[in-house]
Structures are given as C-alpha cells and as structure tokens.
Design a protein around this motif. Sequence first.
Motif, PDB file in Angstrom:
ATOM      1  N   THR A 265      51.384  -0.769  68.351  1.00 56.33           N
ATOM      2  CA  THR A 265      52.197  -1.897  68.808  1.00 56.33           C
ATOM      3  C   THR A 265      52.760  -2.665  67.621  1.00 56.33           C
ATOM      4  O   THR A 265      53.952  -3.009  67.593  1.00 56.33           O
ATOM      5  CB  THR A 265      51.347  -2.836  69.687  1.00 56.33           C
TER       6      THR A 265
ATOM      7  N   THR B 188      57.077  -1.339  73.731  1.00 58.17           N
ATOM      8  CA  THR B 188      55.633  -1.341  73.475  1.00 58.17           C
ATOM      9  C   THR B 188      54.847  -1.425  74.778  1.00 58.17           C
ATOM     10  O   THR B 188      53.769  -0.837  74.898  1.00 58.17           O
ATOM     11  CB  THR B 188      55.252  -2.519  72.568  1.00 58.17           C
TER      12      THR B 188
ATOM     13  N   ASN C  45      52.007   1.273  75.929  1.00 58.76           N
ATOM     14  CA  ASN C  45      50.645   0.812  76.219  1.00 58.76           C
ATOM     15  C   ASN C  45      50.241   1.153  77.643  1.00 58.76           C
ATOM     16  O   ASN C  45      49.092   1.569  77.896  1.00 58.76           O
ATOM     17  CB  ASN C  45      50.556  -0.703  76.011  1.00 58.76           C
TER      18      ASN C  45
END
Length: 292
Positions: free
Chosen positions: A169, A214, A218
């Motif tokens: 990230t 991101t 994730n």
Amino acid sequence: MSSTTVNLGGEAKSGTRIGMKIGYAVLYIVLIAVAVFQIYPLIWLMFFSLKNNQEVFNLSPFALPSPPHWENYSKVWNAGNIDTYFLNSVWITVAATAGTIVLGSLVTFAITRMKWKLSSLVLGLFMVAMMIPVHSTLIPLFSMFNKVHLIDNPLSLILSYVAFNMPITIMILLGFYYALPKEVEEAAVIDGAGIHTVFFRIVFPMTSSVLATTGIINMIYNWNEFIFVNTFISSDKFKTLTVGVQNFIGQYTTDWGAIGATLMISILPILITFLFLSDRIVEGIAAGSVKG
C-alpha cells in the motif's frame, strides 16, 4: 511530374491506412482471444456450480445440466452456514482494508511531507517487509496472539492483514504523494490549518483515485486469504468463505456442486467491486506511476 508525385503520395497514404487497419484488426483479435481465455474459468465454474456429482464427472465441462441445479446455491447458503461465512468475510475485509488505507496514507504522508531523520530508515523497513514470506510468520504470530488471547478472534485476522498489506500500500501511494503539488498544502498552512487538517481535509481527499487502486488490491488479498483464517480461527461463527468451503469435503464423499456454488458466491463481490471501481483503478495506477 507533379501528377505522378501526387499519385505516389496518395498511394503511400492509402497503403498506410490499410496497414493501420490490419494492425488494429490483429490487435483486436489478440485482445478478444486473451479476454476469452480470462473469462473461460468463470464460465466453467458457473456451469460446474449447477451440476450434481454425477454430472460433474459424466458431462462435458461446458455442458449445462438439464435442469440446472439452482438448489446448490440455496443449500450452501442455508444448510452450509455460508451466510455466516459470507458476512464474516465482508466485515473483516472491509475493516482490514479501511485500516490499511488509513494507516498507509498516514505513513506515506509522514515520509513524503514531514522532515525527520529516520524517515528513510522507516521506509526501508517497510520495503524489506515485502520480502518476508507469510508462512515464516505463522508460528511467531500464533504464539503472540495466544499470549494476548486473540486466538479464535477476528482481531487477529485484521491485525495480520493490515500488517502484511502495509508495504504494498505504501509503495503504491509513494509515487502519487510525490506528484502532489505542495502549493495547496502550503496555502492551507498559511491560512492557519494544522497538520491533521491538511491531511484529512486536503491531502486524503486528493488521493481518492489511488486509494481505489490500493483498496481493490487489499480487498482481493483479504477476501481470498486462507492461511491465517485456517491457523487462527477455529469457531464456525468467525470463519470466512475461504475456510467454509471445506464443510462440503467429507471423508468419503464430496459435494462438488456445493463447492462450485460456494466458490461462485465468493467471487461475485470482488467482480462487482472491480466493475464499479475499474475506472478509478486505472486512473490511480497511471497517476501513481508518475513522479515529479
């Protein structure tokens, strides 16, 4: 002489146009072939989820059973406890993704916007963490969570997901933060804004496009994660979809249609999320790849 030159120029342009059309046609054919190759597993899984055990082994992979066994979905949702696993996957994924995005943004803001001596060292430690294999941390993490009574607790999953997703990230956010103009932040500071106001009201909203990138990365990792759930969680009330699919694998028989239906249910949220955020994801990747 002039007419000959004009004819030669017109033929050259015509040949160029034909060459471009042929090139585009070949490109489209290749892209369509790649797309079909990518979609093939989803189509196969859809047909697989509508069959019983006999049809799975006796029919062609692309043969649709007559009639389709839609009851596989109702069976796994009600009798297979998949509804509980699905809700656990949703809230654990959302919580871990939100925590990773906020903490990763704070760390990236501190590294790129604040001057302190250990910023390079901290960034290096996060980048080194990307090289640590997940499997090598299972025993230390289990021991640590056991000491603080977090075994069979969803918090152990959330903390693990946040920790392992922080490096990637931060790496994605770095390029975007370096490209952000500092003049906006400086103007806010001149107007009396504090560091928290600058981050939460100016910088954080400006990074929405790269945050979508991101976020989806994730979400895919957290949603599909198996090792931590299988190691840290033992109660059915806290299990997620990736582990719950094992309920249909018995010692002597396996309900393949139910497994296919469970896998199809587990894929749909990620596909829907990607379809809604695909434009923002591409925008975030393009913006985060430029530094200056």
